[in-house]
Design a protein around this motif. Structure first.
Motif, PDB file in Angstrom:
ATOM      1  N   ASN A  96      -1.432 -16.751 -10.200  1.00 57.21           N
ATOM      2  CA  ASN A  96      -1.183 -15.314 -10.130  1.00 57.21           C
ATOM      3  C   ASN A  96       0.133 -14.962  -9.451  1.00 57.21           C
ATOM      4  O   ASN A  96       0.413 -15.388  -8.327  1.00 57.21           O
ATOM      5  N   TYR A 142       1.261 -12.000  -8.297  1.00 54.36           N
ATOM      6  CA  TYR A 142       1.166 -11.143  -7.111  1.00 54.36           C
ATOM      7  C   TYR A 142       0.869 -11.955  -5.854  1.00 54.36           C
ATOM      8  O   TYR A 142       1.558 -11.848  -4.832  1.00 54.36           O
ATOM      9  N   HIS A 143      -0.165 -12.777  -5.915  1.00 54.52           N
ATOM     10  CA  HIS A 143      -0.567 -13.525  -4.720  1.00 54.52           C
ATOM     11  C   HIS A 143       0.481 -14.559  -4.317  1.00 54.52           C
ATOM     12  O   HIS A 143       0.768 -14.732  -3.131  1.00 54.52           O
ATOM     13  N   GLY A 186       0.641 -10.053 -12.441  1.00 56.60           N
ATOM     14  CA  GLY A 186       0.485  -9.360 -11.168  1.00 56.60           C
ATOM     15  C   GLY A 186       0.160  -7.897 -11.309  1.00 56.60           C
ATOM     16  O   GLY A 186      -0.169  -7.230 -10.319  1.00 56.60           O
ATOM     17  N   GLN A 203      -3.425  -6.889 -10.032  1.00 49.50           N
ATOM     18  CA  GLN A 203      -3.584  -6.972  -8.579  1.00 49.50           C
ATOM     19  C   GLN A 203      -2.812  -5.872  -7.865  1.00 49.50           C
ATOM     20  O   GLN A 203      -3.275  -5.327  -6.861  1.00 49.50           O
ATOM     21  N   VAL A 204      -1.630  -5.539  -8.381  1.00 53.99           N
ATOM     22  CA  VAL A 204      -0.863  -4.453  -7.774  1.00 53.99           C
ATOM     23  C   VAL A 204      -1.668  -3.164  -7.803  1.00 53.99           C
ATOM     24  O   VAL A 204      -1.702  -2.401  -6.837  1.00 53.99           O
ATOM     25  N   SER A 243      -3.441  -3.274  -3.766  1.00 55.85           N
ATOM     26  CA  SER A 243      -2.353  -2.823  -2.904  1.00 55.85           C
ATOM     27  C   SER A 243      -2.435  -1.347  -2.563  1.00 55.85           C
ATOM     28  O   SER A 243      -3.030  -0.552  -3.281  1.00 55.85           O
ATOM     29  N   SER A 260       2.017  -4.842   0.812  1.00 56.17           N
ATOM     30  CA  SER A 260       1.208  -6.056   0.727  1.00 56.17           C
ATOM     31  C   SER A 260      -0.146  -5.846   1.388  1.00 56.17           C
ATOM     32  O   SER A 260      -0.237  -5.258   2.470  1.00 56.17           O
ATOM     33  N   LEU A 288       7.676  -4.642  -7.677  1.00 61.95           N
ATOM     34  CA  LEU A 288       7.395  -5.516  -8.817  1.00 61.95           C
ATOM     35  C   LEU A 288       7.717  -4.733 -10.084  1.00 61.95           C
ATOM     36  O   LEU A 288       7.121  -3.689 -10.354  1.00 61.95           O
ATOM     37  N   SER A 331       8.711  -9.603 -12.206  1.00 60.80           N
ATOM     38  CA  SER A 331       7.519 -10.368 -12.555  1.00 60.80           C
ATOM     39  C   SER A 331       7.897 -11.602 -13.377  1.00 60.80           C
ATOM     40  O   SER A 331       7.402 -12.706 -13.112  1.00 60.80           O
TER      41      SER A 331
END
Length: 378
Positions: free
Chosen positions: A61, A63-64, A95, A98-99, A103, A117, A126, A131
């Motif tokens: 992933n 994002y992580h 990502g 997840q964003v 977040s 974060s 992002l 990305s």
């Protein structure tokens, strides 16, 4: 030398297909389930054991990994494959999900998303370009375009605007990928169809993605709380809107019966945290339905988790022992349960591939659903 990306369909049964994706790091048998290795690890598993269980590809992933340890650090350490010692294909989620879900968002505009974060509150941006850059630094084999996800309960106007923006971001993602030099010559990129549950929006999204041109196409924006009936209603038309000669990837799905139904509707690839997360919380998947090993009734049960399973947990230990481990909070319990669940998922994919090849998918799916729903042991 193996081509950068080649999808071959070897058999069909109704809308379902089975085949292979050939890439430089190995072949991916489809329908395929990708164990989720969000932070450069499939939780509670060694990479060699993930492969031994039948996985051809895993998911990482953006994002992580951009937040910890950072894509730049992973690149300096030799890339994600070397970093985690997994030598087969890796698909990286862009990502976007997840964003939106994890977040504290501060700004969302045409450029991208600026957010805080969830780890330490630091601010990051992002965008489609960033990305794709992160996925290049990680050394991803299958790169996902950056998209904007909104709930299926959003207003039609919000859904339409998010789909349109996702298509503009898809074009920018493709352009950024194509500018990636050697990485672009060895990797593939998938676009993501959006449009919530609306057939017209999904069709417009598919048309825009096809015009841009991708190696594969994901169906995004599902498995976010809409329920199986609504998801299957969308899958009755969404895969048909995508090219027949390219892989179709249903993101974030799902439960075993979700996967069977999606394969029947023409989906080729899946990922989900469910088998690993359930393994850490005491739930085991069996051919007769899921069971909760925390329940007291398993305290003296000498049967294996699933008598039809050949994984180490099932061929070596009893439900009673694993019940003890789970109730005692022992790490081994999570390890054995996770390994079993991943093997169960990979066995299911192998059974689906064989059923499609033999032209008996309908009977297999009906028998699976009957047995899986018949116990209700959760």
């Amino acid at each position: 030398m193996t081509s950068r990306f080649q999808f071959t369909i070897s058999a069909t049964d109704g809308k379902a297909r089975t085949g292979t994706i050939a890439m430089k790091r190995g072949e991916i048998r489809t329908p395929a389930f990708m164990p989720v290795g969000t932070a450069a690890t499939v939780k509670a598993m060694k990479p060699a054991d993930v492969r031994k269980g039948g996985a051809d590809i895993i998911l990482g992933n953006t994002y992580h990994l951009m937040l910890r340890p950072s894509a730049e650090r992973v690149a300096r350490l030799g890339g994600l494959h070397h970093f985690m010692q997994w030598d087969r294909p890796i698909l990286t989620d862009s990502g976007g999900y997840q964003v939106m879900s994890l977040s504290d968002l501060t700004k969302r505009d045409e450029n991208g998303v600026t957010f805080k974060s969830h780890l330490d509150g630091t601010r990051h941006t992002l965008s489609p370009e960033r990305s794709i850059e992160i996925q290049r630094l990680l050394g991803s084999d299958i790169v996902m375009a950056f998209d904007e996800l909104v709930p299926t309960t959003s207003t039609p106007e919000v859904q339409a605007a998010a789909m349109a923006r996702s298509m503009r971001w898809a074009k920018r993602s493709r352009e950024a990928f194509d500018g990636g030099g050697e990485h672009a010559e060895n990797a593939a990129i998938f676009g993501i169809q959006q449009g919530a549950l609306d057939q017209t929006l999904r069709g417009d999204s598919a048309a825009a993605l096809i015009d841009i041109g991708f190696d594969g196409y994901a169906i995004g924006g599902l498995a976010v709380g809409e329920g199986q009936e609504a998801m299957f209603g969308c899958l009755d038309f969404a895969p048909d809107q995508l090219p027949e000669d390219k892989p179709r990837y249903l993101m974030g799905v799902g439960k075993p019966d979700d996967i069977v139904g999606a394969v029947e509707r023409g989906v080729d690839m899946f990922d989900c945290v469910l088998p690993t997360r359930s393994g850490r919380t005491g739930q085991a998947f069996t051919r007769e339905g899921p069971i909760n090993l925390r329940n007291a009734k398993f305290g003296e049960d000498t049967a294996p988790l699933d008598p039809a399973c050949g994984c180490p947990a099932c061929t070596t230990w009893s439900r009673a022992y694993i019940h003890h481990l789970v109730r005692a909070g022992e790490i081994l319990g999570a390890m054995l349960m996770t390994e079993h669940n991943l093997c169960f998922y990979q066995d299911l994919m192998a059974d689906l591939r064989a059923a499609i090849s033999d032209g008996r998918l309908t009977s297999f799916a009906e028998a699976f659903r009957s047995a899986y729903a018949g116990v209700g042991k959760v």
